[in-house]
Design a protein around this motif. Structure first.
Motif, mmCIF file in Angstrom:
data_model
loop_
_atom_site.group_PDB
_atom_site.id
_atom_site.type_symbol
_atom_site.label_atom_id
_atom_site.label_comp_id
_atom_site.label_asym_id
_atom_site.label_seq_id
_atom_site.Cartn_x
_atom_site.Cartn_y
_atom_site.Cartn_z
ATOM 1 N N HIS A 1 56.542 43.210 53.217
ATOM 2 C CA HIS A 1 57.608 44.191 53.081
ATOM 3 C C HIS A 1 57.198 45.277 52.099
ATOM 4 O O HIS A 1 56.370 45.030 51.198
ATOM 5 N N PRO A 2 57.787 46.454 52.242
ATOM 6 C CA PRO A 2 57.541 47.490 51.237
ATOM 7 C C PRO A 2 57.859 46.954 49.841
ATOM 8 O O PRO A 2 58.858 46.255 49.651
ATOM 9 N N GLY A 3 57.006 47.294 48.908
ATOM 10 C CA GLY A 3 57.192 46.817 47.546
ATOM 11 C C GLY A 3 56.457 45.538 47.245
ATOM 12 O O GLY A 3 56.273 45.171 46.077
ATOM 13 N N ASP A 4 56.019 44.826 48.285
ATOM 14 C CA ASP A 4 55.196 43.639 48.038
ATOM 15 C C ASP A 4 53.891 44.059 47.365
ATOM 16 O O ASP A 4 53.371 45.148 47.618
ATOM 17 N N THR A 5 53.377 43.194 46.557
ATOM 18 C CA THR A 5 52.088 43.440 45.933
ATOM 19 C C THR A 5 51.075 42.459 46.495
ATOM 20 O O THR A 5 51.364 41.263 46.593
ATOM 21 N N LEU A 6 49.933 42.982 46.863
ATOM 22 C CA LEU A 6 48.879 42.150 47.457
ATOM 23 C C LEU A 6 47.734 41.995 46.483
ATOM 24 O O LEU A 6 47.399 42.909 45.751
ATOM 25 N N ARG A 7 47.141 40.854 46.541
ATOM 26 C CA ARG A 7 45.959 40.572 45.745
ATOM 27 C C ARG A 7 44.966 39.875 46.660
ATOM 28 O O ARG A 7 45.351 39.019 47.451
ATOM 29 N N PHE A 8 43.690 40.204 46.533
ATOM 30 C CA PHE A 8 42.690 39.707 47.465
ATOM 31 C C PHE A 8 41.679 38.795 46.772
ATOM 32 O O PHE A 8 41.375 38.947 45.588
ATOM 33 N N THR A 9 41.188 37.878 47.559
ATOM 34 C CA THR A 9 40.091 37.022 47.126
ATOM 35 C C THR A 9 39.049 36.988 48.236
ATOM 36 O O THR A 9 39.314 37.410 49.360
ATOM 37 N N TYR A 10 37.899 36.476 47.910
ATOM 38 C CA TYR A 10 36.910 36.267 48.959
ATOM 39 C C TYR A 10 36.306 34.879 48.815
ATOM 40 O O TYR A 10 36.290 34.298 47.725
ATOM 41 N N THR A 11 35.809 34.409 49.927
ATOM 42 C CA THR A 11 35.056 33.153 49.936
ATOM 43 C C THR A 11 33.748 33.426 50.656
ATOM 44 O O THR A 11 33.740 33.978 51.760
ATOM 45 N N SER A 12 32.666 33.076 50.024
ATOM 46 C CA SER A 12 31.366 33.300 50.642
ATOM 47 C C SER A 12 30.419 32.178 50.243
ATOM 48 O O SER A 12 30.410 31.755 49.089
ATOM 49 N N GLN A 13 29.675 31.727 51.204
ATOM 50 C CA GLN A 13 28.736 30.641 50.918
ATOM 51 C C GLN A 13 27.404 31.152 50.416
ATOM 52 O O GLN A 13 26.571 30.378 49.965
ATOM 53 N N ALA A 14 27.197 32.446 50.498
ATOM 54 C CA ALA A 14 25.905 33.016 50.076
ATOM 55 C C ALA A 14 26.176 34.329 49.369
ATOM 56 O O ALA A 14 27.235 34.946 49.563
ATOM 57 N N PRO A 15 25.247 34.779 48.527
ATOM 58 C CA PRO A 15 25.434 36.083 47.891
ATOM 59 C C PRO A 15 25.415 37.193 48.936
ATOM 60 O O PRO A 15 24.551 37.202 49.827
ATOM 61 N N ARG A 16 26.364 38.079 48.828
ATOM 62 C CA ARG A 16 26.444 39.189 49.782
ATOM 63 C C ARG A 16 26.981 40.419 49.073
ATOM 64 O O ARG A 16 27.551 40.324 47.984
ATOM 65 N N HIS A 17 26.822 41.541 49.720
ATOM 66 C CA HIS A 17 27.509 42.741 49.275
ATOM 67 C C HIS A 17 28.849 42.788 49.993
ATOM 68 O O HIS A 17 28.918 42.670 51.212
ATOM 69 N N LEU A 18 29.880 42.977 49.217
ATOM 70 C CA LEU A 18 31.225 42.930 49.791
ATOM 71 C C LEU A 18 31.926 44.267 49.630
ATOM 72 O O LEU A 18 31.897 44.872 48.547
ATOM 73 N N SER A 19 32.553 44.698 50.678
ATOM 74 C CA SER A 19 33.489 45.818 50.558
ATOM 75 C C SER A 19 34.772 45.445 51.290
ATOM 76 O O SER A 19 34.746 44.696 52.270
ATOM 77 N N VAL A 20 35.876 45.950 50.766
ATOM 78 C CA VAL A 20 37.189 45.673 51.349
ATOM 79 C C VAL A 20 37.836 47.001 51.709
ATOM 80 O O VAL A 20 37.894 47.928 50.885
ATOM 81 N N TRP A 21 38.277 47.057 52.903
ATOM 82 C CA TRP A 21 38.862 48.283 53.426
ATOM 83 C C TRP A 21 40.258 48.001 53.956
ATOM 84 O O TRP A 21 40.575 46.887 54.362
ATOM 85 N N GLY A 22 41.068 49.057 53.979
ATOM 86 C CA GLY A 22 42.398 48.936 54.558
ATOM 87 C C GLY A 22 42.639 50.056 55.552
ATOM 88 O O GLY A 22 42.079 51.152 55.421
ATOM 89 N N ASP A 23 43.456 49.756 56.530
ATOM 90 C CA ASP A 23 43.828 50.766 57.525
ATOM 91 C C ASP A 23 45.314 50.597 57.803
ATOM 92 O O ASP A 23 45.749 49.571 58.328
ATOM 93 N N ASP A 24 46.083 51.610 57.417
ATOM 94 C CA ASP A 24 47.519 51.546 57.664
ATOM 95 C C ASP A 24 47.915 52.367 58.880
ATOM 96 O O ASP A 24 49.075 52.698 59.060
ATOM 97 N N GLY A 25 46.942 52.683 59.706
ATOM 98 C CA GLY A 25 47.222 53.466 60.899
ATOM 99 C C GLY A 25 46.935 54.943 60.721
ATOM 100 O O GLY A 25 46.889 55.689 61.691
ATOM 101 N N GLN A 26 46.716 55.342 59.480
ATOM 102 C CA GLN A 26 46.432 56.748 59.220
ATOM 103 C C GLN A 26 44.972 56.977 58.846
ATOM 104 O O GLN A 26 44.547 58.115 58.666
ATOM 105 N N GLY A 27 44.229 55.936 58.698
ATOM 106 C CA GLY A 27 42.823 56.098 58.347
ATOM 107 C C GLY A 27 42.354 54.981 57.439
ATOM 108 O O GLY A 27 43.157 54.207 56.912
#
Lengths: 178, 258
Positions: free
Chosen positions: B152-178
């Motif tokens: 819902h609007p106003g919710d706050t999100l927090r992200f985590t990752y799980t990886s079994q090996a070292p990697r380069h990570l990027s996180v992207w979002g798309d709300d329909g506008q880009g």
């Protein structure tokens, strides 16, 4: 070392074994699932059980000295969860809701003959003295042996037997009331 | 209920405490041999042990881990209109806390966030040995969200990752506008993600009032891949990971609060 140290008055007393406080991260992973399963079993509600696990570990964080002097972390966790469950059952609002919800389906205890018996027991727990309610949970609610209960409560099996008898007497008195 | 492979309990069967102590390796030495012999002969107790182990694994998969939960969701602040930020949500970079220095701190975070987690995957996300996790804070409570969960609007999100090996990570979002890149922080080209489970990322997002599906991409690359190359890959239809990368996708429909 005896696991069944008993005080002069027959009350349950802690062991004298000193165990260093465990790594809490590891402790969570090892014992939170057990805490959750027991809480769900005793409360009959997954959400309440998760909240209870939260409360128990929050308490451990606040007072890590609770670990010390325990010979078995499993029995310590049993004790902590039981205490927390009893507190929850004593809460008036929760108690009323739990009674309305009835009992969970899963039952393992060979001592427990029917869900109706456990429902009655749960309704009685909130009215029992804490020492009796604790024993009632272990004995009637989970089917533990006197030896098991003695190890959790850190007292003698004989004392557990006395408590079980008092629980039975308490229940009989309650049932005799109109 | 007993099954054909589980003959049911006998008076000699282990108690629930004995089962739990056995699994924890805490069976008193005086009982160990007897318990071992019983378990070997008793299909009922063997099944109970297996069930307890499976249940514990399920709980731990479902419940947040301590390392991931060392801090609560931070109150978000405006991001400040970073280039390419089409997203009306606000983002806060959280202070990078030194790796948990005490187990107690880890437990503190765990218990703060360990509230009614849910199963993380529903089969629609890209599978692999790396994945993204998301937690939602609403009305002061935090829960783990699964792909497809309504936010819902106003919710706050927090992200985590799980990886079994070292990697380069990027996180992207798309709300329909880009596309918006949330991680790494603006100005950083890559972010190394060390192996770990439910490792928290250093940003939080407060959802704006625009309704629709919020899509988040976790891109895990073992070779270094430029942000432009990742963007191009995500802008394909359907989005796909660049070569030698893994892609995990979380879709969260955003609907009005009830």
């Amino acid at each position: 070392m005896s696991l069944h140290a008993e005080g002069p008055a027959g009350v349950c007393t802690p062991h004298t074994v000193n165990m260093a406080a465990p790594d809490l991260d590891d402790f969570y992973r090892r014992y939170a699932p057990v805490a959750y399963r027991r809480a769900r079993h005793l409360l009959g509600n997954e959400d309440d059980a998760r909240e209870l696990v939260h409360d128990v570990f929050a308490s451990l964080l606040d007072r890590p000295e609770q670990f010390r002097g325990k010979s078995s972390l499993t029995t310590f966790m049993y004790s902590a969860v039981t205490h927390a469950c009893l507190n929850r059952l004593r809460n008036q609002r929760n108690r009323a809701r739990l009674l309305q919800q009835g009992m969970p389906e899963e039952r393992e205890s060979p001592q427990v003959r029917s869900a109706e018996a456990l429902a009655s027991l749960r309704s009685l727990l909130a009215r029992m003295p804490e020492d009796l309610a604790t024993v009632a949970i272990y004995y009637h609610g989970e089917g533990l042996t006197h030896d098991d209960i003695a190890r959790i409560l850190e007292c003698s099996p004989r004392h557990v037997g006395n408590l079980v008898a008092r629980v039975r007497h308490f229940i009989e008195r309650q049932e005799a009331q109109p | 209920m007993s099954t054909s492979s589980d003959p049911g309990p006998t008076p000699a069967c282990l108690s629930a405490l004995a089962i739990d102590e056995w699994n924890a390796g805490e069976t008193p030495s005086a009982m160990r041999a007897a318990h071992a012999a019983h378990i070997e002969d008793c299909a009922h107790c063997a099944a109970r042990l297996a069930a307890a182990t499976a249940e514990a694994e399920a709980f731990l998969q479902d419940a947040p881990t301590l390392a991931a939960l060392r801090e609560g969701l931070a109150r978000p602040t405006p991001r400040g209109g970073a280039p390419g930020d089409h997203h009306a949500a606000t983002v806060r970079r959280l202070p990078r806390i030194a790796a948990v220095t005490t187990a107690g701190l880890a437990l503190a975070a765990a218990v703060m966030l360990m509230v009614r987690p849910r199963l993380p995957e529903d089969g629609t996300r890209t599978k692999g040995s790396a994945r993204l996790g998301v937690y939602v804070k609403r009305d002061g409570r935090v829960k783990r969200a699964a792909n497809g969960d309504v936010v819902h609007p106003g919710d706050t999100l927090r992200f985590t990752y799980t990886s079994q090996a070292p990697r380069h990570l990027s996180v992207w979002g798309d709300d329909g506008q880009g596309l918006t890149r949330y991680h790494p922080a603006p100005g950083a080209e890559v972010a190394q993600a060390e192996p770990g489970r439910d490792v928290p990322l250093d940003f939080g997002i407060e959802l704006d009032g625009a309704l629709g599906t919020e899509v988040f991409y976790g891109v895990f690359c073992q070779p270094r891949v430029t942000a432009d190359a990742i963007r191009a890959a995500l802008e394909r239809t359907p989005p796909s990971p660049p070569r030698d990368c893994l892609l995990d996708v979380i879709r969260l429909p955003k609907e009005p609060a009830p």
